[in-house]
Enzyme design. Structure first.
Site, PDB file in Angstrom:
ATOM      1  N   SER A  83       0.854  -1.194   0.000  1.00 30.61           N
ATOM      2  CA  SER A  83       0.000   0.000   0.000  1.00 30.61           C
ATOM      3  C   SER A  83       0.881   1.231   0.000  1.00 30.61           C
ATOM      4  O   SER A  83       2.040   1.187   0.445  1.00 30.61           O
ATOM      5  CB  SER A  83      -0.876  -0.006   1.256  1.00 30.61           C
ATOM      6  OG  SER A  83      -1.504   1.243   1.433  1.00 30.61           O
TER       7      SER A  83
ATOM      8  N   TYR B  37      -1.535  -0.427  10.609  1.00 24.80           N
ATOM      9  CA  TYR B  37      -1.657  -0.766   9.183  1.00 24.80           C
ATOM     10  C   TYR B  37      -0.408  -0.303   8.419  1.00 24.80           C
ATOM     11  O   TYR B  37       0.175  -1.066   7.641  1.00 24.80           O
ATOM     12  CB  TYR B  37      -2.925  -0.123   8.608  1.00 24.80           C
ATOM     13  CG  TYR B  37      -3.184  -0.464   7.161  1.00 24.80           C
ATOM     14  CD1 TYR B  37      -3.671  -1.717   6.792  1.00 24.80           C
ATOM     15  CD2 TYR B  37      -2.942   0.472   6.153  1.00 24.80           C
ATOM     16  CE1 TYR B  37      -3.911  -2.028   5.457  1.00 24.80           C
ATOM     17  CE2 TYR B  37      -3.177   0.180   4.821  1.00 24.80           C
ATOM     18  CZ  TYR B  37      -3.661  -1.079   4.480  1.00 24.80           C
ATOM     19  OH  TYR B  37      -3.900  -1.377   3.153  1.00 24.80           O
TER      20      TYR B  37
ATOM     21  N   LYS C  37       2.419  -2.650   6.382  1.00 24.41           N
ATOM     22  CA  LYS C  37       2.723  -2.520   4.950  1.00 24.41           C
ATOM     23  C   LYS C  37       4.200  -2.173   4.726  1.00 24.41           C
ATOM     24  O   LYS C  37       4.806  -2.568   3.734  1.00 24.41           O
ATOM     25  CB  LYS C  37       1.788  -1.500   4.297  1.00 24.41           C
ATOM     26  CG  LYS C  37       0.326  -1.965   4.261  1.00 24.41           C
ATOM     27  CD  LYS C  37       0.151  -3.285   3.508  1.00 24.41           C
ATOM     28  CE  LYS C  37      -1.289  -3.726   3.384  1.00 24.41           C
ATOM     29  NZ  LYS C  37      -1.470  -4.971   2.622  1.00 24.41           N
TER      30      LYS C  37
HETATM   31  P1  NDP Z   1     -11.294  -5.829   1.471  1.00 21.13           P
HETATM   32  O1  NDP Z   1     -11.454  -5.606   2.932  1.00 21.13           O
HETATM   33  O2  NDP Z   1     -12.334  -5.307   0.550  1.00 21.13           O
HETATM   34  O3  NDP Z   1     -11.073  -7.384   1.180  1.00 21.13           O
HETATM   35  C1  NDP Z   1     -10.102  -8.094   1.911  1.00 21.13           C
HETATM   36  C2  NDP Z   1     -10.289  -9.572   1.698  1.00 21.13           C
HETATM   37  O4  NDP Z   1      -9.303 -10.255   2.515  1.00 21.13           O
HETATM   38  C3  NDP Z   1     -11.658 -10.046   2.178  1.00 21.13           C
HETATM   39  O5  NDP Z   1     -12.153 -11.041   1.334  1.00 21.13           O
HETATM   40  C4  NDP Z   1     -11.347 -10.597   3.566  1.00 21.13           C
HETATM   41  O6  NDP Z   1     -12.261 -11.576   4.027  1.00 21.13           O
HETATM   42  C5  NDP Z   1      -9.977 -11.225   3.327  1.00 21.13           C
HETATM   43  N1  NDP Z   1      -9.300 -11.445   4.599  1.00 21.13           N
HETATM   44  C6  NDP Z   1      -9.084 -10.535   5.574  1.00 21.13           C
HETATM   45  N2  NDP Z   1      -8.552 -11.138   6.637  1.00 21.13           N
HETATM   46  C7  NDP Z   1      -8.443 -12.457   6.338  1.00 21.13           C
HETATM   47  C8  NDP Z   1      -7.986 -13.582   7.047  1.00 21.13           C
HETATM   48  N3  NDP Z   1      -7.562 -13.490   8.310  1.00 21.13           N
HETATM   49  N4  NDP Z   1      -7.993 -14.778   6.433  1.00 21.13           N
HETATM   50  C9  NDP Z   1      -8.438 -14.898   5.158  1.00 21.13           C
HETATM   51  N5  NDP Z   1      -8.901 -13.864   4.446  1.00 21.13           N
HETATM   52  C10 NDP Z   1      -8.907 -12.653   5.036  1.00 21.13           C
HETATM   53  O7  NDP Z   1      -9.864  -5.206   1.114  1.00 21.13           O
HETATM   54  P2  NDP Z   1      -9.303  -4.582  -0.259  1.00 21.13           P
HETATM   55  O8  NDP Z   1      -9.759  -5.379  -1.412  1.00 21.13           O
HETATM   56  O9  NDP Z   1      -9.540  -3.130  -0.222  1.00 21.13           O
HETATM   57  O10 NDP Z   1      -7.731  -4.778  -0.024  1.00 21.13           O
HETATM   58  C11 NDP Z   1      -6.989  -5.821  -0.629  1.00 21.13           C
HETATM   59  C12 NDP Z   1      -5.515  -5.541  -0.449  1.00 21.13           C
HETATM   60  O11 NDP Z   1      -5.189  -4.250  -0.983  1.00 21.13           O
HETATM   61  C13 NDP Z   1      -5.058  -5.491   1.009  1.00 21.13           C
HETATM   62  O12 NDP Z   1      -3.769  -6.047   1.129  1.00 21.13           O
HETATM   63  C14 NDP Z   1      -5.015  -4.006   1.311  1.00 21.13           C
HETATM   64  O13 NDP Z   1      -4.137  -3.717   2.386  1.00 21.13           O
HETATM   65  C15 NDP Z   1      -4.518  -3.491  -0.011  1.00 21.13           C
HETATM   66  N6  NDP Z   1      -4.795  -2.077  -0.245  1.00 21.13           N
HETATM   67  C16 NDP Z   1      -6.085  -1.619  -0.216  1.00 21.13           C
HETATM   68  C17 NDP Z   1      -6.341  -0.288  -0.417  1.00 21.13           C
HETATM   69  C18 NDP Z   1      -7.720   0.282  -0.358  1.00 21.13           C
HETATM   70  O14 NDP Z   1      -7.855   1.528  -0.302  1.00 21.13           O
HETATM   71  N7  NDP Z   1      -8.770  -0.512  -0.403  1.00 21.13           N
HETATM   72  C19 NDP Z   1      -5.242   0.662  -0.695  1.00 21.13           C
HETATM   73  C20 NDP Z   1      -3.934   0.057  -0.724  1.00 21.13           C
HETATM   74  C21 NDP Z   1      -3.739  -1.262  -0.513  1.00 21.13           C
HETATM   75  P3  NDP Z   1     -13.401 -11.160   5.118  1.00 21.13           P
HETATM   76  O15 NDP Z   1     -14.186 -10.044   4.495  1.00 21.13           O
HETATM   77  O16 NDP Z   1     -14.158 -12.408   5.261  1.00 21.13           O
HETATM   78  O17 NDP Z   1     -12.659 -10.718   6.340  1.00 21.13           O
END
Ligand code: NDP
Length: 244
Positions: free
Chosen positions: A136, A149, A153
């Site tokens: 990120s 967070y 990262k």
């Molecule tokens: P979301 O919260 O929309 O989705 C995250 C996904 O990861 C969900 O399906 C969630 O499942 C799953 N997840 C979380 N914890 C676990 C766990 N312990 N075991 C298995 N699965 C898990 O996040 P984003 O799509 O926004 O983010 C995806 C990536 O991008 C992340 O690494 C984030 O840090 C990074 N990112 C996001 C940004 C943003 O603004 N959105 C910006 C920069 C980076 P569940 O919902 O069931 O918990």
């Protein structure tokens, strides 16, 4: 962007929602056999309904033993996207041990563990492969209420560099992608207040968050997963280049 992943087996973590879910579908549409890993069964059910070729794996990646068991028979993987993460926002002085441990378990420890499982197979087969860690902009920018967070990262960036260094000789490319805000469930959690949004978008040259449309961001991921002829490659980018 049209990239063919035919004949490749990809594994994407955090596949239930947001960026991960979108990537699973893009990889499957590009011809890859895709294993989708997440912890909410309902998300996997709807994913399989949408794209029946996907292999679902339901596991809490914070749990080392459960992850080991869930992925032990996963078979040869060519492409890995470590995308799962959680963002629990708290002012620095209110951060709890639980929040710290949960965040580091999912955002950092699981990246290491899943990569070990996959890369050991790639090394043993001599096949090489590609690993993309979803980091990120928060690895480089101080964001209010994001102490843990941001720290996770930053750790992912350094983990990526060492993985690239050590796995490169085995023809395994390791990259990190560092997007700015993407309005997924996670993105909306931190960036729904219009005043806060303005402070962020005013520092982004394009004046908007990433992933609008999401396909632009998806194209970046797919090119990182698929491209590169170097024996190993470390690059990282900030989508939309945020200035702080
Ligand atoms: P979301 O919260 O929309 O989705 C995250 C996904 O990861 C969900 O399906 C969630 O499942 C799953 N997840 C979380 N914890 C676990 C766990 N312990 N075991 C298995 N699965 C898990 O996040 P984003 O799509 O926004 O983010 C995806 C990536 O991008 C992340 O690494 C984030 O840090 C990074 N990112 C996001 C940004 C943003 O603004 N959105 C910006 C920069 C980076 P569940 O919902 O069931 O918990």
């Amino acid at each position: 962007m049209e990239v063919s992943f035919r004949g490749k087996h990809a594994l994407v973590t955090g596949a239930g929602k947001g960026i991960g879910r979108d990537l699973v579908l893009a990889l499957a549409h590009g011809g890859a056999k895709v294993t989708a890993v997440t912890r909410t069964q309902a998300d996997l059910n709807s994913l399989v309904q949408e794209c029946p070729s996907i292999t679902p794996v339901c596991v809490d990646l914070a749990d080392w033993g459960a992850t080991e068991a869930a992925l032990k028979d996963i078979g040869p993987i060519d492409l890995l996207v470590n995308n799962a993460a959680c963002a629990k926002l708290q002012p620095f002085l209110e951060v709890t041990q639980d929040q710290f441990e949960q965040s580091f378990s999912v955002n950092v420890k699981a990246v290491l563990q899943v990569s070990q499982i996959v890369a050991r197979g790639m090394k043993a087969r001599g096949s090489g492969g590609s690993i993309v860690n979803v980091s990120s902009q928060a690895s480089q920018c101080a964001l209010r209420d994001h102490a843990v967070y941001c720290a996770t990262k930053g750790a992912v960036d350094m983990l990526t560099k060492v993985m690239a260094l050590e796995l490169g000789p085995h023809q395994i490319r390791v990259n990190a992608v560092n997007p700015t805000v993407v309005l997924t469930q996670m993105g909306r959690l931190g960036w729904s207040d219009p005043e806060k949004v303005k402070t962020m978008t005013s520092r982004i040259p394009l004046g908007r968050f990433a992933g609008q449309p999401l396909q632009h961001l998806q194209a970046v991921f797919l090119s990182f997963i698929s491209s590169g002829s170097q024996p190993y490659l470390y690059k990282h980018i900030v989508q939309n280049c945020c200035e702080f």
